[in-house]
Design an enzyme around this catalytic site. Sequence first.
Site, PDB file in Angstrom:
ATOM      1  N   HIS A 113     -26.212  -6.055  -7.406  1.00 52.21           N
ATOM      2  CA  HIS A 113     -26.310  -6.195  -5.943  1.00 52.21           C
ATOM      3  C   HIS A 113     -26.406  -4.820  -5.292  1.00 52.21           C
ATOM      4  O   HIS A 113     -27.254  -4.575  -4.428  1.00 52.21           O
ATOM      5  CB  HIS A 113     -25.076  -6.947  -5.431  1.00 52.21           C
ATOM      6  CG  HIS A 113     -24.881  -6.898  -3.941  1.00 52.21           C
ATOM      7  ND1 HIS A 113     -24.329  -5.800  -3.294  1.00 52.21           N
ATOM      8  CD2 HIS A 113     -25.152  -7.797  -2.971  1.00 52.21           C
ATOM      9  CE1 HIS A 113     -24.287  -6.043  -2.003  1.00 52.21           C
ATOM     10  NE2 HIS A 113     -24.769  -7.242  -1.775  1.00 52.21           N
ATOM     11  N   ASP A 131       0.867  -1.176   0.000  1.00 53.83           N
ATOM     12  CA  ASP A 131       0.000   0.000   0.000  1.00 53.83           C
ATOM     13  C   ASP A 131       0.906   1.228   0.000  1.00 53.83           C
ATOM     14  O   ASP A 131       1.991   1.207   0.577  1.00 53.83           O
ATOM     15  CB  ASP A 131      -0.903   0.018   1.251  1.00 53.83           C
ATOM     16  CG  ASP A 131      -2.091   0.955   1.097  1.00 53.83           C
ATOM     17  OD1 ASP A 131      -3.235   0.487   1.103  1.00 53.83           O
ATOM     18  OD2 ASP A 131      -1.865   2.188   0.952  1.00 53.83           O
ATOM     19  N   SER A 163     -18.787  -8.095  -1.494  1.00 52.67           N
ATOM     20  CA  SER A 163     -19.712  -7.409  -0.598  1.00 52.67           C
ATOM     21  C   SER A 163     -19.455  -7.849   0.836  1.00 52.67           C
ATOM     22  O   SER A 163     -18.955  -8.938   1.091  1.00 52.67           O
ATOM     23  CB  SER A 163     -21.155  -7.764  -0.975  1.00 52.67           C
ATOM     24  OG  SER A 163     -22.072  -7.101  -0.128  1.00 52.67           O
ATOM     25  N   GLY A 183     -18.539  -5.265   3.380  1.00 53.46           N
ATOM     26  CA  GLY A 183     -18.093  -4.079   4.083  1.00 53.46           C
ATOM     27  C   GLY A 183     -17.156  -4.390   5.240  1.00 53.46           C
ATOM     28  O   GLY A 183     -16.405  -5.372   5.215  1.00 53.46           O
ATOM     29  N   ASN A 205     -14.579  -2.258  -7.022  1.00 55.29           N
ATOM     30  CA  ASN A 205     -15.892  -1.966  -7.573  1.00 55.29           C
ATOM     31  C   ASN A 205     -15.831  -1.467  -9.005  1.00 55.29           C
ATOM     32  O   ASN A 205     -16.434  -0.472  -9.358  1.00 55.29           O
ATOM     33  CB  ASN A 205     -16.585  -0.926  -6.690  1.00 55.29           C
ATOM     34  CG  ASN A 205     -17.167  -1.551  -5.441  1.00 55.29           C
ATOM     35  OD1 ASN A 205     -17.620  -2.694  -5.464  1.00 55.29           O
ATOM     36  ND2 ASN A 205     -17.140  -0.814  -4.338  1.00 55.29           N
TER      37      ASN A 205
END
Lengths: 301, 301, 301, 301
Positions: free
Chosen positions: C176, C30, C121, C123, C95
């Site tokens: 979704h 990252d 999905s 979260g 996404n």
Amino acid sequence: MEIGIIGLGKMGGNMAERLRKGGHKVVGFDFNKEATKKLTDAGSVGVDSLEALVKNLTPQRAIWIMVPAGDPVDETIAKLKPFMQKGDIFIDGGNSNYKDSQRRYKELKAEGFNFVDVGTSGGVWGLAEGYSMMVGGDEDVVEHLRPIFETLAPGKDKGWGRTGPAGAGHFVKMVHNGIEYGMMQAYAEGFSIMGHKTEMNLDLGQIAEIWRYGSVVRSWLLDLTADALQKNPNLEGLEAYVADSGEGRWTVFEAIDLNVSAPVITESLIRRIRSREDNNFTDRMLAIMRNQFGGHAVKKD
Amino acid sequence: MEIGIIGLGKMGGNMAERLRKGGHKVVGFDFNKEATKKLTDAGSVGVDSLEALVKNLTPQRAIWIMVPAGDPVDETIAKLKPFMQKGDIFIDGGNSNYKDSQRRYKELKAEGFNFVDVGTSGGVWGLAEGYSMMVGGDEDVVEHLRPIFETLAPGKDKGWGRTGPAGAGHFVKMVHNGIEYGMMQAYAEGFSIMGHKTEMNLDLGQIAEIWRYGSVVRSWLLDLTADALQKNPNLEGLEAYVADSGEGRWTVFEAIDLNVSAPVITESLIRRIRSREDNNFTDRMLAIMRNQFGGHAVKKD
Amino acid sequence: MEIGIIGLGKMGGNMAERLRKGGHKVVGFDFNKEATKKLTDAGSVGVDSLEALVKNLTPQRAIWIMVPAGDPVDETIAKLKPFMQKGDIFIDGGNSNYKDSQRRYKELKAEGFNFVDVGTSGGVWGLAEGYSMMVGGDEDVVEHLRPIFETLAPGKDKGWGRTGPAGAGHFVKMVHNGIEYGMMQAYAEGFSIMGHKTEMNLDLGQIAEIWRYGSVVRSWLLDLTADALQKNPNLEGLEAYVADSGEGRWTVFEAIDLNVSAPVITESLIRRIRSREDNNFTDRMLAIMRNQFGGHAVKKD
Amino acid sequence: MEIGIIGLGKMGGNMAERLRKGGHKVVGFDFNKEATKKLTDAGSVGVDSLEALVKNLTPQRAIWIMVPAGDPVDETIAKLKPFMQKGDIFIDGGNSNYKDSQRRYKELKAEGFNFVDVGTSGGVWGLAEGYSMMVGGDEDVVEHLRPIFETLAPGKDKGWGRTGPAGAGHFVKMVHNGIEYGMMQAYAEGFSIMGHKTEMNLDLGQIAEIWRYGSVVRSWLLDLTADALQKNPNLEGLEAYVADSGEGRWTVFEAIDLNVSAPVITESLIRRIRSREDNNFTDRMLAIMRNQFGGHAVKKD
């Protein structure tokens, strides 16, 4: 002045005739020989090729393209270009997406040509009443075409104008059609409500006629609706099937892209889509869910 | 002919004046002394009580009630009745619910009186241009009032008509307003989309003006809109707050009761309601849910 | 097995941890040094460059890209490619628009690489409860990655599956999210209605809690909502401002392109857009129109 | 404790059985002899008249009325009253309008009786899983009935609660159903979009199954949907026809009356209405308008 017109259908043919009556020299082409013949018979110049069309016009040529949006416009421009010369003006009077018009302007400008986009409203009534035109393009080029617009419009200075640079004509026409969808849906719903109030036995044609004068909802669409309802009060012979052209959906996309909430225009489009859905899948999904949790019947009685 | 008018505000006052100009004898009453004085100054008969109003009219009296919908109409009728006699006509020209009009007709008829409901459209422009009127009531009574309608309407036989028995006038007016909501929302959304296309810097007033001639969306509402946008292109000084009167919601209720799907009229009402919601609860619910499952921020940056 | 993860934020960081706990060797990168350090501290391999990430993995490498949709994905792939070899697998777990995934698959395949798109999905709850994953890509490649999916999912064979070729994962995830918007809006409206029934003084948190057991509307979203409402019944400190990510609007575009009417998903998106409109232009347009025809006030009282 | 149940259909019959299993003495009546017999066979007390039902219960009696909303509830109460005595409790467990429940409470209270309204959710699954119950009424009366609720509910303290005074039970249940409509429509639209993406050949049953675990849209409705889609992926044999009961439309009316904008719940109702409109009048209106101004065809090709 002189103008070439490509596409002599319902819209282009009538525009050619309105221009001829207005004193312009019209040179027209259509793949349909009948349409070309009709033009010639009316006193304009019908030709049988794009080359001939260009040859029959004097530079700085102005050629009004009235063909279906999308590839046909690009193809027509591509076929015309070899015969055209710098400074000549391509006019797209059809229902193109404004982004295509912005692109075409840029591409043609780079090659020395001019491009003007004209959003045209008025339908089959334009021949008699004039066309509403929203024009996008360079100011001097639009100004050069002024005699054409003044003839096509309902009045010399009425019902047309340059709304901005290239693309602005089709953009404004796109939104015009979005509004049109919303207005039509509003009227249709209202008349539907009244038509279903069976115990009142309302005369929808009479009501539309009343509203034409003095009411807040009076409009040209209402004038047409009154006429239609008086002739065919129960809408017999009509299918509950409504097409939509590109502009409505483009308006919806644009609204979302611009982060503008436009529920009524959007819903009007959705309802047109709905009108074309047979054996609606969504409704069957609802039916099966109701059956699953509540044991509700999945068939009408 | 003779007519009494109760309620001399924006609507009633103008109607009185249009009737006076049309050669009718108008007797008017309003709790507001100013309004009554204005009527007298114009040459009609202003009175200071309902009793006086009735006394100043010759039977078969016709009294046009132009007061807020609901209890005020019932109260006015109740106060008038003791002075009236059989055959006299009560006219409700306001925005009553059609079910109230059906009830009032029935009640008054049982006592020997007549009742006519008139849905009136035209707003502040009615004085000059005439009012669109949808009339419900017994045929002979409506016929008796013909001179009144012919004067108030935009034309002798234009813009008014008996749409059916008592209640049918207000029913049609109710739907009229539902359509009006939908049309207004459609225009508003379209202009909003154009206003947000900032890179095009569109002149909304100019566009509205163009559309007034020859376009499919031309209408009286557009005429007004063009005028407003030319004077105030950025809608300065206006609050984003839209009231709704009863008719819009009644139309929505009626559509549901009749099992007619009317999404655009309904959505137009919902958006007016939305315009009045501050610190929207629904949106805060969405924000907290997003935070719960996705850890999304609950504040704007 | 071994897996590289690029992007160690809220989603990527948690997935890395769930994979590590599941016995996989995780190599993570990252731009944020903190995030990388956290990964290392937890026992995985944090590296400081994409090159190092690739070098720390054994071919046939699998690299899970968890970065914002759009250009960042293309850029990450472009930067990784020079260090990768044929047969290596790029996994886009973010996404992305499914059309981009179809394109990336095609481009990478032509160069001998593999590409798999994973709609994810769950979260912030995914770490503890597992992620729901819709996977698009070649069957054998998805099969090769099975150990990864089995660990990330809520159960070995639960909550994940290959829904079709490349693009099918992100397509299904897109829909979704469209459904998610609709469900959230439905709950939010319902609680808003109850919250406004002030004379009943309803306890929204209690009601949500009741509904969690046995009711037709019970769901995971409701579980979260019940929790939120019990902690903060009046939604204090929350702004009535709702963001939307790409998937909602893509779902709306797709529905229109497919000619499927989807009013509720669409309206849910529109309401999110509406939540971000200050000094709403549309509403001001309505206000000025009302003023024009009816002389209505343009300000709240 | 003892309880009488009137109406032994899909809902009432199952509730009686769940109560019997829970150790309560159930006395039941239904006009349908079969239903009564089934109750007796199961070990409860089936009776053949309302009088017998009352006689078989010890004061302070509790009688659960599970009949269609509207007049049947009033009629049942009227017929029962002569046999009841002060302090006895009428329980309306059906789908009554909350305003009726408020009225019934007031009327019965004035005569010395008690009244409790119970909004009941759970459908055919309630027998096995328990019912979600929202209870309105006096606190002490609801407390008195606690054993009944604890047995009917999914858990002793789960899935039921007193939400407020009389009417509050049915009010909350009404909104529950409004939310249910919105959720169902959201799912149905999403699956419809996926079903129309024919080139992807998506397996809707598989997708629903994936989403059941870990996804944001997981819910009990989705569990049912997954089951249904796996058994009948193309929804064969189902009619695209969706009924609506009172609660959905009452929720819409209530939202408007409360000035709460609820577009998704409203649109869900409108779509159910739309599913029942054949040869849609609104669409035919649109078709004729398009024909009028544009010469567009009024039939599908």
